[in-house]
Design an enzyme around this catalytic site. Structure first.
Site, PDB file in Angstrom:
ATOM      1  N   ARG A  15       0.802  -1.230   0.000  1.00 60.83           N
ATOM      2  CA  ARG A  15       0.000   0.000   0.000  1.00 60.83           C
ATOM      3  C   ARG A  15       0.833   1.277   0.000  1.00 60.83           C
ATOM      4  O   ARG A  15       0.302   2.376  -0.056  1.00 60.83           O
ATOM      5  CB  ARG A  15      -0.971  -0.016   1.191  1.00 60.83           C
ATOM      6  CG  ARG A  15      -2.132  -0.944   0.978  1.00 60.83           C
ATOM      7  CD  ARG A  15      -2.894  -1.204   2.254  1.00 60.83           C
ATOM      8  NE  ARG A  15      -2.198  -2.187   3.093  1.00 60.83           N
ATOM      9  CZ  ARG A  15      -2.622  -2.566   4.294  1.00 60.83           C
ATOM     10  NH1 ARG A  15      -3.713  -2.032   4.807  1.00 60.83           N
ATOM     11  NH2 ARG A  15      -1.953  -3.470   4.991  1.00 60.83           N
ATOM     12  N   LYS A  22       9.077  -0.787   2.672  1.00 64.01           N
ATOM     13  CA  LYS A  22       8.279   0.054   3.582  1.00 64.01           C
ATOM     14  C   LYS A  22       9.047   0.482   4.822  1.00 64.01           C
ATOM     15  O   LYS A  22       8.995   1.644   5.228  1.00 64.01           O
ATOM     16  CB  LYS A  22       7.004  -0.693   3.991  1.00 64.01           C
ATOM     17  CG  LYS A  22       6.171   0.078   4.987  1.00 64.01           C
ATOM     18  CD  LYS A  22       4.788  -0.502   5.165  1.00 64.01           C
ATOM     19  CE  LYS A  22       4.786  -1.748   5.987  1.00 64.01           C
ATOM     20  NZ  LYS A  22       3.418  -2.231   6.253  1.00 64.01           N
ATOM     21  N   THR A  79       2.973 -14.004   9.340  1.00 67.51           N
ATOM     22  CA  THR A  79       3.767 -13.561  10.499  1.00 67.51           C
ATOM     23  C   THR A  79       4.292 -14.751  11.314  1.00 67.51           C
ATOM     24  O   THR A  79       5.396 -14.685  11.860  1.00 67.51           O
ATOM     25  CB  THR A  79       2.936 -12.634  11.406  1.00 67.51           C
ATOM     26  OG1 THR A  79       1.660 -13.239  11.640  1.00 67.51           O
ATOM     27  CG2 THR A  79       2.708 -11.276  10.766  1.00 67.51           C
ATOM     28  N   ASN A 225       0.930   1.508   7.115  1.00 65.72           N
ATOM     29  CA  ASN A 225       0.640   0.731   5.918  1.00 65.72           C
ATOM     30  C   ASN A 225       0.607   1.591   4.672  1.00 65.72           C
ATOM     31  O   ASN A 225       0.874   1.125   3.574  1.00 65.72           O
ATOM     32  CB  ASN A 225      -0.703  -0.002   6.067  1.00 65.72           C
ATOM     33  CG  ASN A 225      -0.624  -1.042   7.170  1.00 65.72           C
ATOM     34  OD1 ASN A 225       0.322  -1.813   7.242  1.00 65.72           O
ATOM     35  ND2 ASN A 225      -1.594  -1.028   8.057  1.00 65.72           N
ATOM     36  N   TYR A 364      31.978  35.054  -0.553  1.00 64.53           N
ATOM     37  CA  TYR A 364      32.231  33.621  -0.442  1.00 64.53           C
ATOM     38  C   TYR A 364      33.570  33.411   0.253  1.00 64.53           C
ATOM     39  O   TYR A 364      34.603  33.867  -0.233  1.00 64.53           O
ATOM     40  CB  TYR A 364      32.257  32.934  -1.816  1.00 64.53           C
ATOM     41  CG  TYR A 364      32.728  31.502  -1.678  1.00 64.53           C
ATOM     42  CD1 TYR A 364      31.990  30.598  -0.921  1.00 64.53           C
ATOM     43  CD2 TYR A 364      33.930  31.075  -2.239  1.00 64.53           C
ATOM     44  CE1 TYR A 364      32.435  29.301  -0.728  1.00 64.53           C
ATOM     45  CE2 TYR A 364      34.381  29.770  -2.051  1.00 64.53           C
ATOM     46  CZ  TYR A 364      33.626  28.895  -1.300  1.00 64.53           C
ATOM     47  OH  TYR A 364      34.070  27.612  -1.089  1.00 64.53           O
ATOM     48  N   ALA A 378      31.990  43.966   1.202  1.00 65.76           N
ATOM     49  CA  ALA A 378      30.985  43.332   0.350  1.00 65.76           C
ATOM     50  C   ALA A 378      31.628  42.753  -0.908  1.00 65.76           C
ATOM     51  O   ALA A 378      32.548  43.328  -1.465  1.00 65.76           O
ATOM     52  CB  ALA A 378      29.933  44.362  -0.036  1.00 65.76           C
ATOM     53  N   SER A 403      35.914  46.190  -0.499  1.00 67.09           N
ATOM     54  CA  SER A 403      34.844  45.508  -1.243  1.00 67.09           C
ATOM     55  C   SER A 403      35.326  45.012  -2.606  1.00 67.09           C
ATOM     56  O   SER A 403      36.269  45.553  -3.171  1.00 67.09           O
ATOM     57  CB  SER A 403      33.684  46.483  -1.474  1.00 67.09           C
ATOM     58  OG  SER A 403      33.160  46.854  -0.230  1.00 67.09           O
ATOM     59  N   ARG A 438      44.720  47.760  -9.128  1.00 65.60           N
ATOM     60  CA  ARG A 438      43.565  48.442  -9.678  1.00 65.60           C
ATOM     61  C   ARG A 438      43.991  49.081 -10.989  1.00 65.60           C
ATOM     62  O   ARG A 438      45.065  49.671 -11.075  1.00 65.60           O
ATOM     63  CB  ARG A 438      43.143  49.543  -8.701  1.00 65.60           C
ATOM     64  CG  ARG A 438      41.716  49.927  -8.780  1.00 65.60           C
ATOM     65  CD  ARG A 438      41.440  51.009  -7.782  1.00 65.60           C
ATOM     66  NE  ARG A 438      40.994  50.520  -6.489  1.00 65.60           N
ATOM     67  CZ  ARG A 438      40.907  51.273  -5.402  1.00 65.60           C
ATOM     68  NH1 ARG A 438      41.262  52.557  -5.452  1.00 65.60           N
ATOM     69  NH2 ARG A 438      40.480  50.775  -4.281  1.00 65.60           N
TER      70      ARG A 438
HETATM   71  C1  UD1 Z   1      -0.865  -8.151  12.018  1.00 72.22           C
HETATM   72  C2  UD1 Z   1      -1.596  -9.118  12.957  1.00 72.22           C
HETATM   73  C3  UD1 Z   1      -2.840  -8.431  13.508  1.00 72.22           C
HETATM   74  C4  UD1 Z   1      -2.459  -7.176  14.224  1.00 72.22           C
HETATM   75  C5  UD1 Z   1      -1.623  -6.261  13.305  1.00 72.22           C
HETATM   76  C6  UD1 Z   1      -1.062  -5.130  14.137  1.00 72.22           C
HETATM   77  C7  UD1 Z   1      -1.186 -11.385  12.152  1.00 72.22           C
HETATM   78  C8  UD1 Z   1      -1.721 -12.534  11.388  1.00 72.22           C
HETATM   79  N1  UD1 Z   1      -1.962 -10.300  12.218  1.00 72.22           N
HETATM   80  O1  UD1 Z   1      -1.728  -7.873  10.932  1.00 72.22           O
HETATM   81  O2  UD1 Z   1      -3.509  -9.305  14.407  1.00 72.22           O
HETATM   82  O3  UD1 Z   1      -3.623  -6.503  14.662  1.00 72.22           O
HETATM   83  O4  UD1 Z   1      -0.505  -6.971  12.740  1.00 72.22           O
HETATM   84  O5  UD1 Z   1      -0.385  -4.189  13.327  1.00 72.22           O
HETATM   85  O6  UD1 Z   1      -0.097 -11.485  12.694  1.00 72.22           O
HETATM   86  N2  UD1 Z   1       5.611  -9.854   7.897  1.00 72.22           N
HETATM   87  C9  UD1 Z   1       6.707 -10.634   7.585  1.00 72.22           C
HETATM   88  N3  UD1 Z   1       6.510 -11.772   6.863  1.00 72.22           N
HETATM   89  C10 UD1 Z   1       5.283 -12.171   6.462  1.00 72.22           C
HETATM   90  C11 UD1 Z   1       4.171 -11.358   6.785  1.00 72.22           C
HETATM   91  C12 UD1 Z   1       4.371 -10.212   7.515  1.00 72.22           C
HETATM   92  O7  UD1 Z   1       7.848 -10.318   7.926  1.00 72.22           O
HETATM   93  O8  UD1 Z   1       5.204 -13.221   5.831  1.00 72.22           O
HETATM   94  C13 UD1 Z   1       5.825  -8.629   8.691  1.00 72.22           C
HETATM   95  C14 UD1 Z   1       5.438  -7.357   7.983  1.00 72.22           C
HETATM   96  O9  UD1 Z   1       6.551  -6.814   7.289  1.00 72.22           O
HETATM   97  C15 UD1 Z   1       5.019  -6.451   9.145  1.00 72.22           C
HETATM   98  C16 UD1 Z   1       4.493  -7.433  10.178  1.00 72.22           C
HETATM   99  O10 UD1 Z   1       5.023  -8.685   9.838  1.00 72.22           O
HETATM  100  O11 UD1 Z   1       6.116  -5.764   9.682  1.00 72.22           O
HETATM  101  C17 UD1 Z   1       2.971  -7.471  10.218  1.00 72.22           C
HETATM  102  O12 UD1 Z   1       2.502  -7.943   8.982  1.00 72.22           O
HETATM  103  P1  UD1 Z   1       1.245  -7.295   8.266  1.00 72.22           P
HETATM  104  O13 UD1 Z   1       1.032  -7.991   6.972  1.00 72.22           O
HETATM  105  O14 UD1 Z   1       1.366  -5.837   8.264  1.00 72.22           O
HETATM  106  O15 UD1 Z   1       0.108  -7.784   9.288  1.00 72.22           O
HETATM  107  P2  UD1 Z   1      -1.277  -7.108   9.558  1.00 72.22           P
HETATM  108  O16 UD1 Z   1      -2.252  -7.506   8.524  1.00 72.22           O
HETATM  109  O17 UD1 Z   1      -1.088  -5.664   9.822  1.00 72.22           O
HETATM  110 CA    CA Z   2       0.640  -4.011   9.477  1.00 72.04          CA
END
Ligand code: UD1
Ligand code: CA
Length: 455
Positions: A15, A22, A79, A225, A364, A378, A403, A438
């Site tokens: 996004r 990001k 995650t 995001n 300068y 100046a 100057s 001069r």
């Molecule tokens: C996640 C949580 C959600 C919480 C929110 C808070 C999960 C499933 N959901 O959702 O409950 O409310 O964060 O901000 O955990 N990332 C990785 N690898 C991956 C996926 C994500 O490193 O495969 C990292 C992203 O870069 C980010 C973080 O994990 O820094 C969170 O991932 P994101 O996709 O933003 O999760 P949300 O949908 O925001």
């Molecule tokens: Ca997030």
């Protein structure tokens, strides 16, 4: 107990619509992930593991100066999968604190509270009540108020959607528990991902206690995001920074029109006019005044310095009582002693100016050493560059430069010397003398201006 911190930073950041990962977008001129790492470091962990993926090389480069265990997540499968990549690097007896690389303003005190909770350490999670919880995982509690599950937005039915308590994405879990729970995650969900949040379910099945910590400051847990959220958080952060400056003794004409992108130490009774940007590390002495529309980066500014409007100042040391501007430019390695005056349209680079000297208009000065009580007229230019190399100009105490003088470096004007206006000085001049070069002035009597030819 050992503490290992895992920072998740492998997500695409779709996004943002950006070529930059990001977590490298900047808040107050500092990459988001560096805010998180700096906070992580305050907890003095035994190790920091960053899970990277998308354009990871750039992320590693941006943090090259910090000792980090880099863990690649080649495919972003969720995650839970991300944390699992780091686990082989973490000992079984460690506590694992999971942070998100896109939540830059997480408060170190909140994390400290989570880490030092007296409750049994099986699973700790940070939760927050939001008026608009859309998009976040919701915290589901049972009739006794115990956490039983976290449900993601995409899986939430209407009753779960109405829950305002959300998962901030910050967990504290013993490595051994995490290892067993992550091993039993599945991806049977709306996004086909391994959710870290599902470990709550597993802990509940094992009757392990779950504890929560919370904050009423939503900015501390706000994830970035898109660029609108980034701008919102920047504003919040600026408000905090400027308030701290005011609490430390600075008068700020309009707190909304001062940006601090770094650290500022302020003396007493400093005053700052509107549209000022302070970057890097800045020290302001007592009673320093900064005029409107001025940008200052990395500067040590002593007591009673007055900087008038529209100055650009970078990597400098300014002595007490100096007067700068309006419209002055002080470039890196300008070193001004006490009571120096730098006026409009004067540029100073890599030069020292001793006590009480004045360079008031259109000049300068580069690669120079200027003595005390010197007056530079100046339009004076130190011709420091011959097209290949830079050369030095040295001007002794009490010298007076007329100057429109060019000082062709390397050249020395000795102390007390006077240079006549309009001179091009190519050789050293002796002390207490007058030197000028001069073209003699001529007058032609009866001379007529040319007129337009008639065809
Ligand atoms: C996640 C949580 C959600 C919480 C929110 C808070 C999960 C499933 N959901 O959702 O409950 O409310 O964060 O901000 O955990 N990332 C990785 N690898 C991956 C996926 C994500 O490193 O495969 C990292 C992203 O870069 C980010 C973080 O994990 O820094 C969170 O991932 P994101 O996709 O933003 O999760 P949300 O949908 O925001
Ligand atoms: Ca997030």
């Amino acid at each position: 107990m050992k503490l290992s911190i895992v920072i998740l930073a492998a997500g695409l950041g779709k996004r943002m619509y950006s070529d930059l990962p990001k977590v490298l977008h900047k808040l107050a001129d500092k990459p988001l992930i560096r805010h998180v790492v700096d906070t992580a470091l305050t907890l003095q962990p035994d190790s920091i593991h960053i899970v990277y993926g998308h354009k990871g090389e750039q992320v590693r480069e941006a943090l090259h100066d910090i000792d980090i265990d880099w863990v690649e997540q080649a495919e972003q499968l969720g995650t839970g999968h991300a944390v699992a990549q780091a686990l082989p690097h973490i000992a079984d007896d460690a506590m694992v604190l999971v942070l998100c690389g896109d939540v830059p303003l997480i408060n170190p005190n909140l994390l400290q509270m989570l880490c030092t909770s007296p409750e049994p350490h099986s699973l700790g999670v940070v939760t927050v009540e939001l008026d608009n919880p859309y998009g976040y995982g919701r915290i589901v509690r049972n009739a006794q108020g115990k956490v039983v599950r976290i449900v993601e937005e995409k899986e939430a039915d209407a009753s779960i959607q109405s829950i305002k308590e959300i998962n901030a994405g910050i967990f504290l879990i013993p490595a051994a528990n995490l290892r067993s729970w992550l091993g039993s995650l599945n991806n049977n969900n709306a996004q086909g991902e391994y959710y870290l949040t599902d470990v709550v379910d597993l802990a509940v099945q094992e009757n392990q206690p779950i504890y929560t910590t919370t904050t009423d400051n939503i900015y501390e847990v706000m994830g970035i995001n898109d660029r609108i959220q980034l701008a919102k958080l920047e504003r919040y952060y600026q408000t905090q920074q400027v308030q701290n400056l005011m609490l430390a003794g600075a008068t700020v004409r309009d707190p909304a029109r001062l940006d601090i992108r770094g650290t500022v130490q302020t003396g007493r009774d400093v005053s700052i006019d509107i549209n000022v940007i302070l970057e890097g590390d800045i020290i302001l002495g007592n009673r320093v005044k900064i005029g409107s529309n001025t940008v200052i980066r990395n500067a040590k500014i002593a007591d009673n310095v007055e900087i008038l409007s529209n100055c650009v100042i970078e990597d400098v040391v300014i002595g007490a009582g100096c007067k700068i501007g309006p419209f002055a430019r002080l470039r890196p390695e300008a070193r001004l002693a006490e009571d120096v005056h730098i006026g409009n349209f004067v540029e100073i680079k890599k030069s020292t100016v001793a006590q009480g000297s004045k360079i008031n208009h259109l000049s300068y000065i580069g690669d120079s050493e200027i003595g005390s009580k010197v007056n530079i007229g100046a339009g004076t230019i130190t011709c420091n560059y011959d097209g290949a190399n830079k050369h030095k100009t040295i001007i002794g105490d009490r010298a007076f430069i007329g100057s429109d003088t060019q000082l062709v470096a390397p050249v020395t004007v000795a102390e007390g010397a006077t240079i006549g206006a309009g001179s091009t000085i190519t050789q050293d001049t002796p002390p207490e003398t007058l030197t000028f070069s001069r073209v003699p002035q001529k007058t032609i009597d009866g001379w007529q201006r040319p007129t337009k030819k008639k065809i």
